[in-house]
Design an enzyme around this catalytic site. Structure first.
Site, PDB file in Angstrom:
ATOM      1  CB  CYS A   2       4.096  -4.140  -2.183  1.00 31.63           C
ATOM      2  SG  CYS A   2       4.084  -3.849  -3.967  1.00 31.63           S
ATOM      3  NE  ARG A  49       3.218  -5.961  -9.299  1.00 29.37           N
ATOM      4  CZ  ARG A  49       3.239  -6.099 -10.603  1.00 29.37           C
ATOM      5  NH1 ARG A  49       2.696  -7.169 -11.165  1.00 29.37           N
ATOM      6  NH2 ARG A  49       3.801  -5.191 -11.381  1.00 29.37           N
ATOM      7  CG  LEU A  50      -1.271  -0.889  -5.283  1.00 31.66           C
ATOM      8  CD1 LEU A  50      -2.697  -1.279  -5.647  1.00 31.66           C
ATOM      9  CD2 LEU A  50      -1.272   0.279  -4.300  1.00 31.66           C
ATOM     10  CG  ASN A  74       6.047  -1.327   0.901  1.00 25.63           C
ATOM     11  OD1 ASN A  74       5.364  -0.828   0.012  1.00 25.63           O
ATOM     12  ND2 ASN A  74       5.964  -0.934   2.164  1.00 25.63           N
ATOM     13  CD  GLU A  76       6.408   2.791  -7.142  1.00 26.07           C
ATOM     14  OE1 GLU A  76       7.244   2.519  -8.026  1.00 26.07           O
ATOM     15  OE2 GLU A  76       5.237   2.389  -7.148  1.00 26.07           O
ATOM     16  CG  ASP A  99      10.314  -0.121  -8.942  1.00 22.34           C
ATOM     17  OD1 ASP A  99       9.618  -1.139  -9.111  1.00 22.34           O
ATOM     18  OD2 ASP A  99      10.029   0.735  -8.084  1.00 22.34           O
ATOM     19  CB  ILE A 291     -10.809  16.529   3.573  1.00 24.37           C
ATOM     20  CG1 ILE A 291     -10.638  15.072   3.155  1.00 24.37           C
ATOM     21  CG2 ILE A 291     -11.685  16.617   4.807  1.00 24.37           C
ATOM     22  CD1 ILE A 291     -11.939  14.326   2.933  1.00 24.37           C
ATOM     23  CB  SER A 363       1.113  14.102  -0.125  1.00 22.54           C
ATOM     24  OG  SER A 363       2.326  13.841   0.560  1.00 22.54           O
ATOM     25  N   GLY A 364       2.151  16.941  -0.264  1.00 21.23           N
ATOM     26  CA  GLY A 364       3.113  17.976   0.112  1.00 21.23           C
ATOM     27  C   GLY A 364       3.796  17.723   1.425  1.00 21.23           C
TER      28      GLY A 364
END
Length: 629
Positions: A2, A49-50, A74, A76, A99, A291, A363-364
């Site tokens: 968000c 909001r997403l 914004n 999690e 949450d 990629i 992601s790492g």
């Protein structure tokens, strides 16, 4: 994910709702699904909001039971279910499954210490009406951004991105000279500074309490990487086993989502490690994205394809063409301030592609910082071993003299270019590490800046960014200190900024299990020789994954995620570079020495020196000036 923004008027004056709406709309890419507002006497909170969790009832702002506390958020919170259960037992009532709602009740229960209970990535602003207090917080590692500013005498403003703050009617775009020095040193403006004198970033692991009188606007640290070494393990196998268990748990809690979820897969150790655990934990086929580059020296796609095949993922690869520099102008709009990490281009393309398949990607990122995976870590550690056996005064004289007499040899093979190593050994450990992290030398910056601008700097050197953190570091072990400095400067200022802006530009949420703060705390407690041993970086991580990934994936040389920058500047971007230096607004700023600019360009084009990173930084600075105007 968000976007949030807000205005706080200390005199309780009416909020300019149209201005607040424009600020919020500028963040629509961060949250295209919905918008919301809370407006009261002297306070205006805005949210984009997403939708990821609780798609039907998670609309923000979110309130407590009597609407005396409200939050815009914004990020999690991964332990929200446990927190929700605990808070319900304490008498709090919930009306949603999101949450976000745990934050308002955690504030009611624990006040400012509520952040210590939150596990996740977050930036939020909470308004407490009875206390007339605005409370801001940013997650421990700086995964999510948060900017703030005191404008005029009675206005406090905050937002997820600078572009929203710039829309406030009282904003003044005064360039901060120290930020310019830091930008041309590191290629980005490190926290807590921004390119503007009047705007700051809330540092990772900090909170900010704002009251009506707008006094004492200073962040408070609530967390730091501890680096307290624990030697309780009887064997390396025991450590490796626990590493897998802890990382598995960090991955598992990040698989909660009500929308499609996948992973970035470069074929490096870190992203492959995450995909390996996702394949174990997810019943369905994993979507992975990668990629590829036309230049073989930058192309890792064969390795990502190997891992994708091993774990039978639904793998998608997109090739970045050698002339894919159409994003150069767009980057300035995305990052809001000068940002010169050229890997932002392929990162943008990766996020663009991933969004076609998923809304959330793991992601790492964080593996190099946790496990001493950068080449600079090895070099710093080896140099420090020399520093420890040679007396300081003799070392400075010996290597300082060698550095002055040894030729630069810009075009010679790497092993013959020893001058930089000699110069580094003459310095103390922190300044040496800082220089190793810079894209330019102090000498080049001294030549680059005009006399007037250097006078404005008043002797300030960007090495101070590292020195300040080193003074407060919880460890003095050379390898752990290098990791700590990267976690405080490079990780939030470059890596996480790059991924946040590139992903949010496409309304894609990126989650980073290796930056789970409990995992980071545990890894920091491991002895340094389990991270770097006999020249092998990420030693214990690789040992833990020996039965899960091939030797080729685990032990191949690190490639990074870069582009053929120097050749671009001599080829397809040659004319753009010349316009930037000879015809652009750079010279009007008074920051640069015109003769030096031209010299650097001519040296690069004639291949006498490789000024690629510096010239790219100039182009990005010029783009910023054009957008800012």
């Amino acid at each position: 994910m968000c976007g949030i923004a807000g205005v706080f008027q200390s005199d309780r004056s009416k909020i300019d709702t149209e201005m607040l709406r424009r600020m919020n709309d500028s963040l629509a890419h961060r949250g295209p699904d919905d918008s919301g507002y809370h407006i009261d006497n002297g306070i205006g909170l805005a949210h984009r909001r997403l939708s990821i969790i609780d798609l039907s009832t998670g609309k923000q702002p979110i309130y407590n039971e009597n609407k005396s506390v409200v939050v815009v958020f914004n990020g999690e919170i991964y332990n929200f279910r446990e927190l929700r259960s605990d808070l319900k037992k304490l008498g709090h009532r919930f009306r949603t499954l999101t949450d976000t709602e745990v934050i308002v009740h955690a504030w009611e229960e624990w006040g400012e210490k509520c952040v210590k209970h939150l596990r996740g990535m977050f930036a939020f602003a909470l308004w407490d009406l009875p206390q007339e207090t605005l409370f801001l917080a940013r997650d421990r590692l700086g995964i999510k951004p948060l900017y703030y500013s005191v404008l005029q005498e009675n206005s406090f403003v905050f937002a997820s991105e600078l572009k929203a703050i710039r829309l406030h009617k009282a904003f003044r775009p005064d360039i901060n000279p120290h930020a310019v020095e830091e930008y041309f040193a590191y290629g980005y403006v490190p926290d807590p500074r921004t390119i503007y004198s009047g705007v700051k970033k809330l540092p990772p692991g900090h909170t900010l309490r704002v009251t009506r009188n707008l006094s004492d606007i200073s962040p408070t640290m609530y967390w730091d990487v501890p680096f307290k070494i624990c030697n309780k393990y009887s064997s390396e196998n025991e450590v490796a086993k626990e590493l897998l268990e802890r990382l598995r748990e960090a991955v598992n809690i990040r698989l909660i989502s009500d929308v499609p979820l996948g992973a970035f897969l470069s074929g490096g150790v870190d992203s492959s490690a995450i995909v390996s655990l996702m394949a174990e934990l997810q019943p369905d086929q994993i979507t992975t994205c990668s990629i590829a580059f036309e230049h073989e020296e930058f192309n890792e796609s064969s390795y990502s394809t190997e891992v994708a095949g091993q774990y039978r993922t639904d793998h998608h690869v997109r090739q970045v063409k050698v002339d894919d520099f159409a994003l150069v102008n767009k980057l300035a709009h995305i990052y809001d301030e000068p940002y010169a990490d050229s890997s932002a281009l392929p990162t943008y393309r990766l996020c663009e592609m991933a969004r076609e398949w998923v809304t959330v990607a793991l992601s790492g990122d964080g593996g190099d910082e946790n496990f001493a995976g950068y080449r600079d870590h090895l070099m710093h550690y080896n140099k420090d071993r020399i520093r420890r056996v040679i007396p300081t005064l003799f070392r400075r004289f010996l290597f300082g003299s060698l550095g002055r007499v040894y030729p630069r040899l810009y075009r010679a093979p790497q092993y013959l270019r020893a001058r930089t190593t000699f110069e580094s050994l003459a310095l103390d450990a922190v300044e040496s590490f800082a220089r190793g992290r810079m894209i330019t030398t102090p000498e080049d910056r001294h030549a680059l800046f005009s006399s007037r601008f250097k006078s404005n700097l008043q002797g300030y050197d960007a090495k101070e960014v590292m020195c300040v953190h080193a003074e407060n570091a919880p460890t003095q072990h050379p390898l752990s200190l290098a990791q700590y400095l990267d976690m405080k400067v490079y990780l939030p200022g470059d890596i996480l900024t790059k991924v946040d802006r590139a992903s949010m530009a496409h309304s894609l949420e990126v989650r980073v299990p290796m930056l789970d703060h409990l995992f980071v705390e545990w890894v920091s407690s491991l002895p340094p020789d389990l991270k770097l041993r006999a020249g092998i970086s990420k030693y214990i991580l690789k040992k833990a994954y020996q039965s899960r990934l091939s030797e080729q994936i685990l032990f191949r040389p690190k490639m990074g995620f870069s582009i053929p920058l120097s050749s671009w500047l001599r080829g397809p971007l040659r004319n753009r570079l010349k316009r930037c230096v000879f015809e652009s607004r750079l010279l009007e700023t008074g920051i640069f020495d015109q003769e030096t600019l031209q010299t650097f360009v001519l040296e690069h084009l004639s291949r006498r020196r490789d000024h690629g990173p510096l010239l790219w930084a100039l182009i990005m600075f010029d783009n910023f000036l054009n957008v800012e105007s």
